[in-house]
Structures are given as C-alpha cells and as structure tokens.
Design an enzyme around this catalytic site. Structure first.
Site, mmCIF file in Angstrom:
data_model
loop_
_atom_site.group_PDB
_atom_site.id
_atom_site.type_symbol
_atom_site.label_atom_id
_atom_site.label_comp_id
_atom_site.label_asym_id
_atom_site.label_seq_id
_atom_site.Cartn_x
_atom_site.Cartn_y
_atom_site.Cartn_z
ATOM 1 N N ASP A 122 0.844 -1.188 0.000
ATOM 2 C CA ASP A 122 0.000 0.000 0.000
ATOM 3 C C ASP A 122 0.879 1.237 0.000
ATOM 4 O O ASP A 122 2.001 1.217 0.522
ATOM 5 C CB ASP A 122 -0.923 0.012 1.221
ATOM 6 N N ASP A 140 -6.920 -1.343 -4.801
ATOM 7 C CA ASP A 140 -8.015 -0.998 -3.893
ATOM 8 C C ASP A 140 -8.946 0.034 -4.528
ATOM 9 O O ASP A 140 -10.166 -0.057 -4.396
ATOM 10 C CB ASP A 140 -7.478 -0.455 -2.568
#
Length: 155
Positions: A122, A140
């Site tokens: 991330d 995402d």
C-alpha cells in the site's frame, strides 16, 4: 448471436490488464525507490507512504499471521471466480461488466502481492492535518470504483 453478446464482458478484459499493469508497475517503483514506512509528501493532503498490509480492507486483521496469507489468497480466488461466473450471465449491461472487471482487476492485483510477497503493498495516504485515511493502492481504488458502480446499478 447470444455468444457474441456474452463476449461483451470479455471485451473489457483489456481494462483489467491495464489496471493490473499500472498497479504492479507503481508498486515495484515504490519498493525499489523507498524504504518501508518512508513518506514522500505530494500535497498538503496526499502522501506516498510505503507500507505492507498483511490484512484485508484497510488493514483489517493485519497482525501478520501466516494463516491469513493463505486464507485471504483462497478467499480472493473464490471471489474472482464467482465474479467471472456472474459476469458471464450478466453480460447485457456494459456498466455491470465494467464494475465486475474493476473488482476482479483489483482483487487480482492484491492477490499477486499476497501470493508473491505474503502481504499487499500500500502507498496512497490521504490525510487532513493529522487524521489519516487508511493507506491503500491502485488495486483498492479499482475495487472501490467497481463496487460503487454495482451499488448505483442495483439501488
């Protein structure tokens, strides 16, 4: 004619390859050029923050247990297969096909990370002053946009 119509969803597969390519390319660039937990400020509300997510959905269940890697991998594969089957039968609506492709692409992007590294990479960090939204990635974003499209269709 019915087979041609069913190929409409398959015709959106190029979008999946583009999303997965962009997701992987950015993650590789982040990993090669930043240290874990390093932050690079882009704007007053957006940082690049390199971190590992061992959990799901904004680090939920992120305690790094080995069972999680394989459990989330299996769940991702099941979801991808389920969405592929559903998209095959819901082929008449381009918006729905795009939504499925976006969700599948995001799931595949994160699945590749989880399978290869044991965690998801991330790096997008939105914040307002010291209040940070959970860090996320391109995969995402793809999932969230796909889910929003589905919700708009079925509301």
């Amino acid at each position: 004619m019915k087979k041609i119509i069913k190929l409409i969803c398959l015709s959106w597969l190029w979008l999946s390859f583009v999303i997965i390519f962009i997701d992987i390319a950015i993650k590789q660039t982040i990993m090669k050029n930043m240290y874990l937990h390093e932050t690079y400020q882009l704007t007053s509300f957006l940082n690049i923050f390199y971190c590992h997510n061992y959990g799901i959905a904004f680090s939920f269940l992120d305690d790094g247990k080995i069972w999680q890697r394989w459990f989330f991998t299996i769940v991702s594969i099941i979801v991808i297969i389920f969405l592929l089957v559903i998209s095959y039968y819901d082929y008449l609506n381009n918006k729905i096909c795009i939504a499925y492709i976006l969700i599948i692409s995001g799931a595949l992007g994160n699945l590749i990370d989880r399978f290869y590294y044991g965690f998801v990479i991330d790096f997008i960090d939105f914040h307002i002053k010291n209040s940070h939204f959970p860090t996320f990635n391109i995969a995402d974003c793809s999932i969230v946009i796909g889910v929003i499209l589905l919700m708009l269709k079925y509301k």
